[in-house]
Design a protein around this motif. Structure first.
Motif, PDB file in Angstrom:
ATOM      1  N   ASP A 488      10.455  42.488  32.738  1.00  0.00           N
ATOM      2  CA  ASP A 488       9.694  41.675  33.644  1.00  0.00           C
ATOM      3  C   ASP A 488       8.944  42.413  34.655  1.00  0.00           C
ATOM      4  O   ASP A 488       9.604  43.437  35.068  1.00  0.00           O
ATOM      5  CB  ASP A 488      10.765  40.733  34.196  1.00  0.00           C
ATOM      6  N   ASP A 593      18.538  39.899  29.343  1.00  0.00           N
ATOM      7  CA  ASP A 593      18.065  39.108  30.688  1.00  0.00           C
ATOM      8  C   ASP A 593      18.883  39.383  31.619  1.00  0.00           C
ATOM      9  O   ASP A 593      18.545  39.682  32.755  1.00  0.00           O
ATOM     10  CB  ASP A 593      18.136  37.372  30.131  1.00  0.00           C
ATOM     11  N   TYR A 597      18.264  41.187  35.170  1.00  0.00           N
ATOM     12  CA  TYR A 597      18.454  40.633  36.633  1.00  0.00           C
ATOM     13  C   TYR A 597      19.223  41.524  37.380  1.00  0.00           C
ATOM     14  O   TYR A 597      18.900  41.628  38.704  1.00  0.00           O
ATOM     15  CB  TYR A 597      19.157  39.212  36.509  1.00  0.00           C
ATOM     16  N   ARG A 598      20.053  42.257  36.890  1.00  0.00           N
ATOM     17  CA  ARG A 598      20.905  43.173  37.728  1.00  0.00           C
ATOM     18  C   ARG A 598      19.949  44.151  38.184  1.00  0.00           C
ATOM     19  O   ARG A 598      20.256  44.593  39.512  1.00  0.00           O
ATOM     20  CB  ARG A 598      21.813  43.876  36.563  1.00  0.00           C
ATOM     21  N   LYS A 600      17.037  43.953  38.916  1.00  0.00           N
ATOM     22  CA  LYS A 600      16.096  43.104  39.970  1.00  0.00           C
ATOM     23  C   LYS A 600      16.685  43.322  41.305  1.00  0.00           C
ATOM     24  O   LYS A 600      16.118  43.230  42.413  1.00  0.00           O
ATOM     25  CB  LYS A 600      15.752  41.772  39.721  1.00  0.00           C
ATOM     26  N   HIS A 601      17.998  42.934  41.157  1.00  0.00           N
ATOM     27  CA  HIS A 601      18.896  42.640  42.233  1.00  0.00           C
ATOM     28  C   HIS A 601      19.089  43.955  43.190  1.00  0.00           C
ATOM     29  O   HIS A 601      19.303  44.264  44.086  1.00  0.00           O
ATOM     30  CB  HIS A 601      20.190  42.114  41.833  1.00  0.00           C
ATOM     31  N   HIS A 617      27.796  36.918  35.173  1.00  0.00           N
ATOM     32  CA  HIS A 617      26.784  36.082  35.193  1.00  0.00           C
ATOM     33  C   HIS A 617      26.866  34.982  34.326  1.00  0.00           C
ATOM     34  O   HIS A 617      26.230  33.814  34.580  1.00  0.00           O
ATOM     35  CB  HIS A 617      25.464  36.861  35.046  1.00  0.00           C
TER      36      HIS A 617
END
Ligand code: C2E
Length: 880
Positions: A488, A593, A597-598, A600-601, A617
């Protein structure tokens, strides 16, 4: 007395003059008024005795002029004949310089130039004529005979084609005119002659010839007008011909009788006249006898004529049908592999005439390399037919490519069966060939649109599923691992918001190219939409995946020029490994996914492998699964209903049941969220059965209140669809509620149908046999194997709302929707557009021929009570 004579004579003469003057004046007045009111009709006159020709008095004579005179008298037309050669006449008719042309045979080509009336004016056919003692009593007696006929004429082609079916061959004796064909037989230079029957019957006696019982090439003859003009004349002709032909004693039949009789001998030698006078006396006596006999013969002739007309008319009907049908009808000899009949529409399809196709070997009618397959199907069908395992009603269907005269190819669908020819007693293949070029190109277009992301040209989610299955099979066979990457772009939204969508799109394309160049040829990169890219790295362990991902991050992070801007964007990548993190695509996607996200965080522009610690999650999924167990029993589920409408009339054609879950603490949950949970936990069977029961009961209530639309649709999950007891379960619920099966429609998504098409086909057939209807949901998003789609017994295709949403802005979506509608039309299915929110979308769907629509614009999904009120309020708008 003399004086009286003079006086009376004088008076009479004077009176006669007065009467003559008055009569003349009257005629003039009548003439003037009729000239003012009568319709002048200019008619083409050419020479083709006895149908139409110039008589000895220089006026139009023959069958057509006499019939037309009869019609004109009744319609009040004034006829004026214009003499011309046949082709010149047709040219004049084309140019509108003459109004009517008699004696025109109907053909599809002519229909493009001229207009015709409906009732056949005259039946014409070709006939064989022979000397009285020739012994020609049937078609078979023509074998080896010398037949005189117009060389190179359509008659020659037609007679040869007909006789070929009987293995009869003849020797052609060419002639320039019908008269010459008769003269050749009279001189002994030919055994028989072929002529138009009307001409022949009149002239044959002059050559001592009689008709042989062989007729062929029937045609209906008409009056024709300039295309689209003088339609009142055509209507008048039909109006008069109909009753004339229905009455055996009408003027029409008297005309036919007169002209179908032998022509009188014109030259009587003077020296015979005296003798003739002597014989006349005897003749008078005999005449009485002859008149009696004649009237009997006439009655029989009339009957024969009537029967012949009936036969010709029915043949004409078949011929018209064969010519007007767009598909090509044919018969083929399975031994010689030659066509024995091909309908005229083949010329439209392939540019060859039927005669040319009949003279071609089968191979020449197929694209290179297809003969073997076709031959095999024919041989197998024949063997099965002979063994009694196949009947005439069992058809075989093939899709084959065929060459056109201009060298191009046309895709066709051929449906054929084996049958015994009732005349020859031989087995033959009969079939119908249909042009499916448009359907094929729609298929290709949909495949392209449905499997590739139109912005970047990368495979989309649909193709990803396919590639994943291939990789999975390979990995299973060789015990290998592979990696799935979820990429992403960081802060992509900012680029879109600040620089606009065009800049965002350009960036997405640049990134796509970079990812492609960084991967090996066998790897897959696809775009799921937005700024999400998925990659499959085959034959690769965690270290290998990490190495590739580092390279990717470096490459993607390089600056890139978009318009006047230099942009730098970093990617966040999550990795899931097959088979350790999951064995199916959905699980691996979900885990990659989660890992992404991890990143991104924690640290954008980096990558992470999925770990079980990240499982937290998915806590919500676990929570939903356990809560769902109590949902059915706890009465937390209920149904909403969304009406469906006819796009043109906006009448209510049906409704779709949509499940809702109201959880005491989680609130109202969307089926999009909890159906996947129900599927993965197996709870979907219980949930699905509840939905079916509830929907059937509600439909029953609507029926009892007299407000039920024609049908109610219920969604089926993939898990339910795979259960062998599904048809039984549906039947039970319908029986209990007292609902006819055809009032229920089952919606299954295209992905489910195409997952294992053979099994789906089997299940659909069972369901269809029980009477329920089937709709393919979310059409356009699945992997459409359209050859299966054609065999599915589905009634409706539901166009996915993702295509409908952007109809206004996106030409690709418009093209997809258009192609789906055409495809459904060619398969005989209805289309329902989902998610219609604007009048603009509805207008587009209407213009493109979509049948039904469902969406917020027309009505939102609503609880059962509201739906009942809606139906009651719109009772008049419900399709019955
Ligand atoms: N944006 C927009 N959406 C519109 C519009 N008109 C209708 N919709 C929504 O589009 C969805 C249409 O249903 P679907 O494609 O069958 O998609 C359904 C269906 O696949 C599934 N589903 C719903 N009920 C059931 C069920 O009883 N059984 C199973 N197996 N699946 C169900 O859940 C999906 C989602 O259902 P819903 O959330 O009710 O969402 C529904 C409906 O509320 C519109 O104009 N604009």
């Amino acid at each position: 007395m003399f004086q009286r004579f003079i006086i009376s004579h004088g008076l009479r003469a004077a009176a006669t003059q007065v009467v003559a003057v008055l009569f003349g004046a009257l005629l003039l007045v009548a003439g003037l008024s009729s000239a003012a009111s009568a319709r002048e009709v200019v008619v083409g006159l050419y020479e083709n005795e006895p149908k139409i020709f110039t008589g000895s008095d220089g006026r139009a004579a023959g069958i057509f002029p006499e019939i037309l005179r009869e019609i004109a008298a009744r319609e009040g037309w004034q006829l004026r004949y214009e003499r011309c050669e046949w082709s010149v006449c047709l040219g004049l008719l084309d140019a509108g310089e003459i109004d009517l042309m008699p004696d025109v045979a109907f053909s599809s080509e002519r229909l493009e130039r001229f207009s015709f009336h409906d009732v056949v004016a005259l039946h014409s056919w070709s006939q064989v004529f022979k000397p009285t003692d020739s012994g020609i009593e049937s078609i078979l007696d023509l074998d080896g005979k010398r037949i005189a006929m117009l060389a190179g004429s359509v008659q020659e082609v037609a007679l040869r084609a007909m006789l070929a079916g009987f293995d009869v061959e003849f020797e052609l004796v060419p002639a320039d005119s019908f008269d010459e064909t008769f003269a050749l037989v009279a001189r002994g230079d030919a055994d028989a002659a072929v002529a138009n029957h009307l001409f022949g019957v009149r002239r044959a006696p002059q050559y001592a010839l009689v008709t042989a019982p062989v007729v062929f090439q029937p045609s209906g003859l008409f009056f024709a007008t300039t295309r689209g003009r003088n339609l009142d004349l055509l209507a008048g002709i039909d109006r008069q011909l109909q009753p004339l032909k229905a009455d055996q004693s009408s003027q029409y039949f008297r005309i036919l009788e007169r002209w179908a009789a032998p022509a009188p001998e014109f030259v009587v030698p003077t020296m015979l006249r005296k003798l003739m006078f002597t014989l006349l006396a005897i003749g008078v006596v005999l005449g009485v006898v002859v008149i009696v006999l004649r009237s009997q013969v006439r009655a029989r002739t009339r009957e024969r004529e009537r029967l012949a007309i009936e036969v010709m008319e029915s043949e004409q009907r078949y011929r018209d049908l064969a010519e007007s049908i767009y598909d090509v009808i044919w018969t083929l000899d399975p031994e010689t592999l030659r066509f024995t009949y091909v309908s005229p529409s083949v010329e439209r399809l392939r540019g060859y005439t039927p005669e040319e196709v009949m003279n071609m070997p089968l191979e020449a009618t197929l694209a290179p390399g297809q003969l073997g397959r076709v031959q095999e199907v024919i041989a197998r069908s024949m063997a099965e037919y002979i063994a009694g395992e196949r009947s005439t009603s069992d058809a075989v269907m093939l899709e084959v490519e065929q060459p056109r005269r201009d060298g191009s190819m046309v895709w066709t669908e051929v449906v054929g069966n084996i049958a015994r020819n009732p005349i020859t007693g031989r087995l033959e293949v009969r079939g119908v060939t249909r042009d499916i070029t448009e359907r094929r190109s729609n298929e290709a277009r949909i495949q392209q649109l449905a499997h590739y992301d139109q912005l970047t040209g990368l495979p989309n989610r649909v193709l990803l599923r396919d590639r994943f299955a291939q990789l999975q099979a390979l990995a299973q066979r060789h015990g290998q691992q592979f990696a799935l990457l979820f990429l992403d772009l960081d802060h992509f939204k900012n680029i879109n918001d600040t620089l606009g969508h065009d800049a965002g799109d350009q960036l997405l394309v640049v990134i796509a190219r970079r990812l492609e160049t960084a991967l090996r040829a066998g790897d897959t990169v696809c775009r799921l939409g937005g700024d999400e890219y998925i990659m499959l790295l085959g034959e690769c362990d965690a270290d290998g995946a990490a190495a590739v991902v580092r390279k990717l991050i470096e490459l993607v992070s390089e600056p890139c020029t978009v318009g006047a801007h230099e942009l730098v964007t970093t990617p966040s990548i999550g990795i899931a490994m097959y088979p350790d993190d999951g064995e199916d695509l959905e699980t691996l996607l979900r885990k990659a996914d989660v890992a992404m996200y991890r990143v991104k965080h924690e640290n954008r522009g980096d990558f992470r492998f999925y770990t079980s610690e990240m499982q937290a999650h998915t806590e919500r999924a676990l929570l939903l699964a356990s809560a769902l167990r109590h949902a059915v029993a706890g009465g937390q589920l209920h149904l909403h209903y969304q009406p469906q409408f006819d796009v043109s009339t906006r009448q209510v054609t049906g409704a779709e049941a949509l499940v809702r879950w109201s959880h005491p603490s989680l609130g109202v949950l969307s089926p999009a969220e909890f159906i996947p949970v129900a599927e993965s936990t197996g709870l979907i069977n219980e949930l699905g059965a509840w939905v079916l029961r509830e929907a059937a009961r509600e439909l029953r209530r609507w029926q009892d209140e007299g407000v039920a639309p024609p049908m109610l649709a219920v969604n089926l999950s993939a898990v339910q669809f795979r259960r062998p007891d599904l048809p039984e379960c549906i039947r039970r619920e319908l029986d209990e509620a007292g609902i006819q099966p055809e009032r229920l429609e089952l919606e299954l998504t295209e992905a489910v149908a195409m997952d294992d098409p053979e099994k789906a086909l089997h299940m659909m057939r069972q369901l269809a046999a029980s009477g329920v209807r089937i709709a393919i949901d979310d059409f356009g998003t699945g992997y459409s194997s359209l050859s299966y789609l054609k065999r599915f017994t589905a009634h409706r295709l539901k166009i996915d709302q993702s295509f409908v949403r952007d109809i206004g802005e996106d030409e690709d979506d418009r093209a997809i929707v258009r192609a789906i509608i055409r495809l459904a039309q060619s398969l005989g299915m209805h289309t329902v557009a989902e998610g219609v929110e604007t009048e603009e979308q509805l207008a587009f769907l209407k213009a493109e021929g979509c049948d039904e629509a469902q969406g917020y614009l027309l009505a939102r999904p609503m609880p059962a009570d509201d739906m009942r009120a809606f139906l009651a309020a719109n009772r008049a708008l419900i399709v019955r």
